[in-house]
Structures are given as structure tokens and as C-alpha cells.
Motif scaffolding. Structure first.
Motif, PDB file in Angstrom:
ATOM      1  N   LEU A  88      69.638  10.773  52.457  1.00  0.00           N
ATOM      2  CA  LEU A  88      69.923  11.319  51.592  1.00  0.00           C
ATOM      3  C   LEU A  88      70.306  13.303  51.526  1.00  0.00           C
ATOM      4  CD1 LEU A  88      66.604  10.633  48.934  1.00  0.00           C
ATOM      5  CD2 LEU A  88      69.315   9.694  48.479  1.00  0.00           C
ATOM      6  N   ALA A  89      69.622  13.429  52.484  1.00  0.00           N
ATOM      7  CA  ALA A  89      70.562  14.688  53.391  1.00  0.00           C
ATOM      8  C   ALA A  89      71.898  14.915  53.536  1.00  0.00           C
ATOM      9  CB  ALA A  89      68.769  15.146  54.621  1.00  0.00           C
ATOM     10  N   ALA A  90      71.884  13.612  54.644  1.00  0.00           N
ATOM     11  CA  ALA A  90      73.272  13.252  54.926  1.00  0.00           C
ATOM     12  C   ALA A  90      74.245  13.575  53.337  1.00  0.00           C
ATOM     13  CB  ALA A  90      73.659  12.434  55.735  1.00  0.00           C
ATOM     14  N   LEU A  91      73.599  13.254  52.593  1.00  0.00           N
ATOM     15  CA  LEU A  91      74.478  12.594  51.304  1.00  0.00           C
ATOM     16  C   LEU A  91      74.607  14.215  50.700  1.00  0.00           C
ATOM     17  CD1 LEU A  91      76.295  11.020  48.982  1.00  0.00           C
ATOM     18  CD2 LEU A  91      73.775  10.488  47.790  1.00  0.00           C
ATOM     19  N   ALA A  92      73.580  15.139  50.567  1.00  0.00           N
ATOM     20  CA  ALA A  92      73.485  16.344  49.875  1.00  0.00           C
ATOM     21  C   ALA A  92      74.142  17.486  51.079  1.00  0.00           C
ATOM     22  CB  ALA A  92      72.290  16.738  50.127  1.00  0.00           C
ATOM     23  N   ASP A  93      73.983  17.070  52.059  1.00  0.00           N
ATOM     24  CA  ASP A  93      75.190  17.438  53.063  1.00  0.00           C
ATOM     25  C   ASP A  93      77.062  17.712  52.533  1.00  0.00           C
ATOM     26  OD1 ASP A  93      73.099  18.911  53.532  1.00  0.00           O
ATOM     27  OD2 ASP A  93      73.002  16.992  56.412  1.00  0.00           O
ATOM     28  N   ALA A  94      77.257  15.698  52.149  1.00  0.00           N
ATOM     29  CA  ALA A  94      78.422  16.458  52.639  1.00  0.00           C
ATOM     30  C   ALA A  94      78.557  16.454  50.835  1.00  0.00           C
ATOM     31  CB  ALA A  94      78.775  14.515  52.776  1.00  0.00           C
ATOM     32  N   ALA A  95      77.460  16.000  49.705  1.00  0.00           N
ATOM     33  CA  ALA A  95      78.706  17.025  48.629  1.00  0.00           C
ATOM     34  C   ALA A  95      77.996  17.990  48.485  1.00  0.00           C
ATOM     35  CB  ALA A  95      77.679  15.585  47.434  1.00  0.00           C
ATOM     36  N   GLN A  96      77.724  19.284  49.682  1.00  0.00           N
ATOM     37  CA  GLN A  96      77.999  20.494  49.526  1.00  0.00           C
ATOM     38  C   GLN A  96      76.007  20.281  47.989  1.00  0.00           C
ATOM     39  OE1 GLN A  96      81.495  22.112  49.301  1.00  0.00           O
ATOM     40  NE2 GLN A  96      81.604  22.044  51.558  1.00  0.00           N
ATOM     41  N   VAL A  97      75.127  20.291  48.097  1.00  0.00           N
ATOM     42  CA  VAL A  97      74.839  20.475  47.001  1.00  0.00           C
ATOM     43  C   VAL A  97      72.805  20.948  47.457  1.00  0.00           C
ATOM     44  CG1 VAL A  97      72.898  19.421  45.325  1.00  0.00           C
ATOM     45  CG2 VAL A  97      75.553  18.957  45.106  1.00  0.00           C
ATOM     46  N   PRO A  98      72.713  21.933  47.566  1.00  0.00           N
ATOM     47  CA  PRO A  98      71.238  22.383  48.381  1.00  0.00           C
ATOM     48  C   PRO A  98      70.131  21.812  47.672  1.00  0.00           C
ATOM     49  CG  PRO A  98      72.480  23.624  47.662  1.00  0.00           C
ATOM     50  CD  PRO A  98      73.864  23.491  47.124  1.00  0.00           C
ATOM     51  N   VAL A  99      69.187  20.820  48.633  1.00  0.00           N
ATOM     52  CA  VAL A  99      67.983  20.453  47.873  1.00  0.00           C
ATOM     53  C   VAL A  99      67.267  21.153  48.814  1.00  0.00           C
ATOM     54  CG1 VAL A  99      66.488  18.474  47.536  1.00  0.00           C
ATOM     55  CG2 VAL A  99      69.073  18.282  47.869  1.00  0.00           C
ATOM     56  N   VAL A 100      66.282  21.700  47.309  1.00  0.00           N
ATOM     57  CA  VAL A 100      64.846  22.660  48.147  1.00  0.00           C
ATOM     58  C   VAL A 100      64.516  21.493  47.864  1.00  0.00           C
ATOM     59  CG1 VAL A 100      63.991  24.914  47.657  1.00  0.00           C
ATOM     60  CG2 VAL A 100      65.968  25.350  47.007  1.00  0.00           C
ATOM     61  N   VAL A 101      63.146  21.057  48.882  1.00  0.00           N
ATOM     62  CA  VAL A 101      62.126  21.022  48.282  1.00  0.00           C
ATOM     63  C   VAL A 101      60.887  22.053  47.785  1.00  0.00           C
ATOM     64  CG1 VAL A 101      60.437  19.519  49.692  1.00  0.00           C
ATOM     65  CG2 VAL A 101      62.419  19.074  50.507  1.00  0.00           C
ATOM     66  N   ASP A 102      60.550  21.824  46.652  1.00  0.00           N
ATOM     67  CA  ASP A 102      58.858  22.038  46.618  1.00  0.00           C
ATOM     68  C   ASP A 102      58.071  21.950  46.862  1.00  0.00           C
ATOM     69  OD1 ASP A 102      57.255  23.672  45.119  1.00  0.00           O
ATOM     70  OD2 ASP A 102      57.753  22.615  43.435  1.00  0.00           O
ATOM     71  N   THR A 103      56.755  22.675  47.666  1.00  0.00           N
ATOM     72  CA  THR A 103      56.120  22.326  48.764  1.00  0.00           C
ATOM     73  C   THR A 103      54.778  23.404  48.153  1.00  0.00           C
ATOM     74  OG1 THR A 103      55.003  21.374  51.113  1.00  0.00           O
ATOM     75  CG2 THR A 103      56.759  23.097  50.980  1.00  0.00           C
ATOM     76  N   PRO A 104      53.390  22.883  48.358  1.00  0.00           N
ATOM     77  CA  PRO A 104      52.577  23.583  47.432  1.00  0.00           C
ATOM     78  C   PRO A 104      52.111  25.113  48.811  1.00  0.00           C
ATOM     79  CG  PRO A 104      51.403  21.886  48.215  1.00  0.00           C
ATOM     80  CD  PRO A 104      53.217  21.739  48.106  1.00  0.00           C
ATOM     81  N   TRP A 105      51.984  24.717  49.912  1.00  0.00           N
ATOM     82  CA  TRP A 105      51.902  25.962  50.826  1.00  0.00           C
ATOM     83  C   TRP A 105      52.701  26.070  51.876  1.00  0.00           C
ATOM     84  CZ3 TRP A 105      48.742  21.197  51.853  1.00  0.00           C
ATOM     85  CH2 TRP A 105      47.740  20.823  50.229  1.00  0.00           C
ATOM     86  N   ALA A 106      53.675  25.521  51.885  1.00  0.00           N
ATOM     87  CA  ALA A 106      54.856  26.267  53.284  1.00  0.00           C
ATOM     88  C   ALA A 106      55.889  27.293  51.916  1.00  0.00           C
ATOM     89  CB  ALA A 106      55.878  24.907  53.700  1.00  0.00           C
TER      90      ALA A 106
END
Length: 277
Positions: A88-106
Motif C-alpha cells: 500500500l505504501a508503494a501504491l501511494a508513492d506511485a500515485a503521489q498520494v500522501p498518507v498520514v497515519v493518525d496514532t494517538p501518542w506519536a
């Protein structure tokens, strides 16, 4: 400008947001309402940002990426096979779509504000300890703890899981030369509590977090030879900060501090039996 902070001059219109059913909640709508110049929930027109959450998220993220939005927010992802997340990360990179992972403490501003100081202290630390008490599946809390340590101290070299069942989790790891201890219990009694303690010879750091949806702010304390120093309080949830990072990624290409690549690296440390938890 702080990474993830919207520009001082708003865009000509707020970016439109389509919410997954799992995120179509009063909490999410209230968060979006606090950023009215930049974001607006509206799936009746061309959607700029798609938000994915809840279990079985990998297929829905794949479909969202195929629509090529300007950005995607992936909120509180549950454990999944790391190979799938890498694809999925490679697919997002190829599509040039940034994906932000919402995590509660980081992604909490209390964390991101002190990352440089924590990274410097971690290099000299003797021990890092993380504990969580929350009414969530232990595997989910464990994954969020891994993200917190990665953000504050760096990537883990290894992970040894000593316990992972319906009641809690435990484990140990190495972050460079520094040992890291993880523990947690599932409990619906009392308040949700997460605590990271970085112990060193010259200074110690203590980060305390309430429930992700709580109005109670996180606290950051640095302890040295002169005593305890309470750092300025940030009255913002990690979820709101994640939306800021998503807006910045969509409008200016700003790299998010938590991405699919980071998530895949954390999941690669997990035992196989926990990946479907």
C-alpha cells in the motif's frame, strides 16, 4: 512554520473530506469544525481528502488510493500484515498520494514539540519504559506504543514479545544501545493512561497521556539536577494534529511524521499471531 501547521494564509476554500463510517462520529466532526478555514466534511462533491479508519482498513485504503485524492488520513490502524502495508505504501508513492497515519501518542503535539530533545536524551539514556492502561485490544495499544518510541527515540532494532493476550501485553526491545520496556493492561476501570519514561544518568523525561479523545492535556516533565521542569502545556489532541499534518501534506507536500512506511516497519516487529488482532 511548524511541520503540519496550516499556512497563515488559508486556501481559497476549505479542502473537502470524505469520512469512513468508522470516523463519521461527533468527535471527528468536532475536530474538523475546529479547523473551518482548512477542512470541511463533504462527500457530495469532488473529495480532496479521504479518511479511513476501523478494522479491515487495508482494502478500503486500496480503494481510496485508486481514487487519487490529494491526501489520505489513516486513523488508528489495527494490526495488519506488514507485506500488505508495504504494498500500500508503494501504491501511494506511485500515485503521489500522501498518507498520514493518525496514532494517538506519536503525533501528539506534546510529543512532536520535544522530539529533538528526546532524541538527544535517548542517545545517552539507560532505559526507556512505556506503559498503557486502556480498554482497547492489547495488540492495538502495543502497536501505538511502538509508534511512540519510534517517534521519540528512533527505530527499534528488535522486539521480544513476552506477553500478548486478551488481558495485556509485555515486551522488550533495543533502540540502538538503549533497552526499551513495553507493558500494558486492558482495563475499563479508571482513566486511560499512557506513560513514557526515559531514564538517563544526567536527566529523565516523563510523558503522560490521557485518552485520545479526552480534553485532559498531556504533560511533559524533564527532571535534572535542578529538579522537575514542567514544559508548556499543549491543548490539542493528536487527532487534530493529524488533520493538520494531512492538510499540510495535501497543500504543500509536507512530509508527515507518521506514514505507511513507518507503520510497516513497526508491524514487521510484531508476532504473526498478533497481525489479525
Amino acid at each position: 512554520m511548524t511541520p503540519g501547521t496550516p499556512p497563515t494564509t488559508p486556501a481559497s476554500r476549505p479542502l473537502t473530506v470524505a469520512l469512513d463510517k468508522a470516523l463519521d462520529t461527533p468527535f471527528t466532526h468536532g475536530t474538523l469544525a475546529s479547523l473551518p478555514e482548512w477542512l470541511r466534511a463533504d462527500d457530495t462533491c469532488d473529495v480532496d481528502i479521504r479518511a479511513i479508519g476501523g478494522p479491515a482498513w487495508t482494502g478500503r485504503l486500496h480503494r481510496a488510493l485508486a481514487l487519487r485524492p490529494r491526501a489520505v488520513l489513516l486513523s488508528r490502524p489495527t494490526p495488519a500484515p506488514p507485506e500488505t502495508v508495504k504494498e500500500l505504501a508503494a501504491l501511494a508513492d506511485a500515485a503521489q498520494v500522501p498518507v498520514v497515519v493518525d496514532t494517538p501518542w506519536a503525533l501528539h503535539p506534546a510529543t512532536t514539540d520535544v522530539v529533538p530533545a528526546l532524541r538527544a536524551a535517548a542517545a545517552q539514556a539507560a532505559l526507556i519504559e512505556v506503559f498503557t492502561a486502556a480498554d482497547v485490544p492489547p495488540a492495538h495499544a502495543f502497536l501505538d506504543q511502538l509508534a511512540l518510541v519510534r517517534a521519540t527515540a528512533g527505530a527499534l532494532d528488535s522486539l521480544r514479545v513476552t506477553r500478548l493476550d486478551a488481558r495485556g501485553h509485555g515486551g522488550s526491545a533495543q533502540c540502538g544501545s538503549v533497552p526499551v520496556s513495553f507493558s500494558g493492561c486492558r482495563s475499563g476501570i479508571g482513566t486511560t493512561d499512557t506513560r513514557l519514561v526515559l531514564r538517563g544518568a544526567g536527566e529523565q523525561w516523563r510523558l503522560d497521556f490521557a485518552a485520545p479523545s479526552s480534553a485532559r492535556p498531556a504533560t511533559v516533565v524533564r527532571i535534572d539536577a535542578d529538579g522537575e521542569h514542567l514544559l508548556p502545556t499543549r491543548y490539542e489532541t493528536a487527532h487534530r494534529a493529524a488533520w493538520r499534518h494531512t492538510h499540510a501534506a495535501a497543500t504543500s507536500g509536507t512530509a508527515a511524521p507518521s506514514t505507511l512506511h513507518h507503520l510497516a516497519a513497526d508491524l514487521a516487529l510484531f508476532p504473526v499471531e498478533a497481525l489479525s488482532a
